[in-house]
Design a protein around this motif. Sequence first.
Motif, PDB file in Angstrom:
ATOM      1  N   LYS A 394      -9.754  17.862  59.255  1.00 51.45           N
ATOM      2  CA  LYS A 394      -8.434  17.526  59.828  1.00 51.45           C
ATOM      3  C   LYS A 394      -8.462  17.649  61.351  1.00 51.45           C
ATOM      4  N   ALA A 395      -9.077  18.726  61.859  1.00 52.77           N
ATOM      5  CA  ALA A 395      -9.146  18.919  63.307  1.00 52.77           C
ATOM      6  C   ALA A 395      -9.937  17.792  63.968  1.00 52.77           C
ATOM      7  N   ALA A 396     -11.029  17.348  63.327  1.00 53.32           N
ATOM      8  CA  ALA A 396     -11.836  16.257  63.881  1.00 53.32           C
ATOM      9  C   ALA A 396     -11.045  14.953  63.897  1.00 53.32           C
ATOM     10  N   CYS A 397     -10.336  14.665  62.798  1.00 48.58           N
ATOM     11  CA  CYS A 397      -9.530  13.439  62.733  1.00 48.58           C
ATOM     12  C   CYS A 397      -8.427  13.451  63.792  1.00 48.58           C
ATOM     13  N   ASP A 398      -7.772  14.603  63.931  1.00 45.98           N
ATOM     14  CA  ASP A 398      -6.703  14.705  64.939  1.00 45.98           C
ATOM     15  C   ASP A 398      -7.248  14.498  66.350  1.00 45.98           C
ATOM     16  N   TYR A 399      -8.425  15.042  66.613  1.00 46.70           N
ATOM     17  CA  TYR A 399      -9.017  14.943  67.947  1.00 46.70           C
ATOM     18  C   TYR A 399      -9.307  13.487  68.307  1.00 46.70           C
ATOM     19  N   PHE A 400      -9.972  12.763  67.407  1.00 46.52           N
ATOM     20  CA  PHE A 400     -10.338  11.382  67.703  1.00 46.52           C
ATOM     21  C   PHE A 400      -9.119  10.458  67.657  1.00 46.52           C
ATOM     22  N   ILE A 403      -7.643  10.598  71.029  1.00 45.86           N
ATOM     23  CA  ILE A 403      -8.432   9.864  72.019  1.00 45.86           C
ATOM     24  C   ILE A 403      -8.225   8.352  71.878  1.00 45.86           C
ATOM     25  N   LEU A 404      -8.239   7.879  70.643  1.00 43.84           N
ATOM     26  CA  LEU A 404      -8.240   6.436  70.399  1.00 43.84           C
ATOM     27  C   LEU A 404      -6.848   5.819  70.313  1.00 43.84           C
ATOM     28  N   THR A 405      -5.819   6.642  70.348  1.00 46.64           N
ATOM     29  CA  THR A 405      -4.454   6.086  70.280  1.00 46.64           C
ATOM     30  C   THR A 405      -3.641   6.540  71.490  1.00 46.64           C
ATOM     31  N   GLY A 406      -4.242   6.430  72.666  1.00 45.47           N
ATOM     32  CA  GLY A 406      -3.552   6.838  73.882  1.00 45.47           C
ATOM     33  C   GLY A 406      -2.531   5.796  74.329  1.00 45.47           C
TER      34      GLY A 406
END
Length: 470
Positions: A394-400, A403-406
Amino acid sequence: MISTIIWNARGINTQGVIERLKNLKIIHQVSIIAVLEPFSDTAQLNTFKSMLAMDQAISNSNGKFWLFWNTDVTCKILEADEQQVTCEINHNEVPVTCIKTFIYAKCKEYLRKPLWDRLLYFADKTDSIPWCTVGDFNVITDTDEKLGGCVYNIKKSLEFIGVIEACGLMDLGFSGPKFTWSNQRGINSRIWKRLDRAMVNDKWLQDMPHSNITHLPSVGSDHCPLLMEITARSEEHIKYFKFLNCWVEQPSFTETVEKCWNRPVEGNPMWSFHQKLKRLSCTLSVWSKQQFGDIYAKVKEYEENARILEEKLIQNNTEEDRAALHGINAEYIRFMKLEDSILKQKSQLHWFKEGDANSKYFHALIRGRRRRLFIHKILKDNDEWVQGDEYIAKAACDYFQDILTGEEKVIDEAPLECIPRLINREQNDRIKAMPSMEELKEVVYSMNPNSAAGPDGMNGYFFQKLLGYY
């Protein structure tokens, strides 16, 4: 998860050591606590057991090693002396019986000799059982494991290194501070060393690869406490396709690839290429199962069949039995070569000499590499550590996702006009031109044939062989 604390505390009842052990026990849900150098009378053992809220406790012969454990762990003491306590351990969450040797080695080199002898003894007895040695070895294995003071003479460690190799032990590595001990002197006289470590045999890596060591801060002692965590994880995982180099030596391989590759696919060239690779991976997987089956199981099967036929030949020496034994031996040798080729490819030992074989060594290297790829915990942007597969995912998905939905921002291209044009139109046309077959071959044949496979499972060796058909 089984959590164990191993700490050379330099006195269990000084500088708040007992309070820190209580806190560590609660925070990490510790089941086993090993205290080295408690500097307290063994008559006080049960008192400290109650203070730590542990269920069982023992002391070694000279009272310099105390071991505590809870009822969720079954701990059977196999042997204890001045420098080690060896236990057989079972835990409710990890259905594997393992052997742990807790170490507190003597400071002087010649006094450690009896300990090395016991480790060699246990290595022989625990070849088929998961075995871990953990604690204060009072010696380092590399000059990088010391900082400050005089240059370290590595000759002092040669005997220890020899014992590690003879026992087939592998360092579990660690997270946290690099060094586990400091002499705590002034700035100009301070020395750091990694004296505490955990090492395991190949069977441990096979049965319990999700093991990790954390060096906790050395508050209250000159040694860091070691936190050892063994996590029980589901072994269910997706098996991705990987091209095996040994396939190309089979007579039917070329025909299988050609038939699959020459079947037409509609679409643009890149789409067609992608679909052909995808289809070929499925075709080769089915072909491999039909051609070989489980190669590792076949090796064991043919070895057992060869043993049975040899016994039969001794009792009844006939031409038919001799022919049958020769046939089994030929198949046995063929599958051993296939196994050797696969292990070399998986372990990626480019320097290994042809003809040399040690499948146990290869398996150990593969398991060691896989263990290093496990993600036990990650650090979030807010300096919070996250453990557990679900929380890490979950933490990895939230992080990316962040980044990718700025926010959408328009790029001002005006400054780009200030950049000089260094490539003329002719050079640009050459860059955009389709490469020739000779250029493609030069690039493909320059690839390392033993390179790691890409997402499609194909390595450099496959593309070199595929290009050879054209």
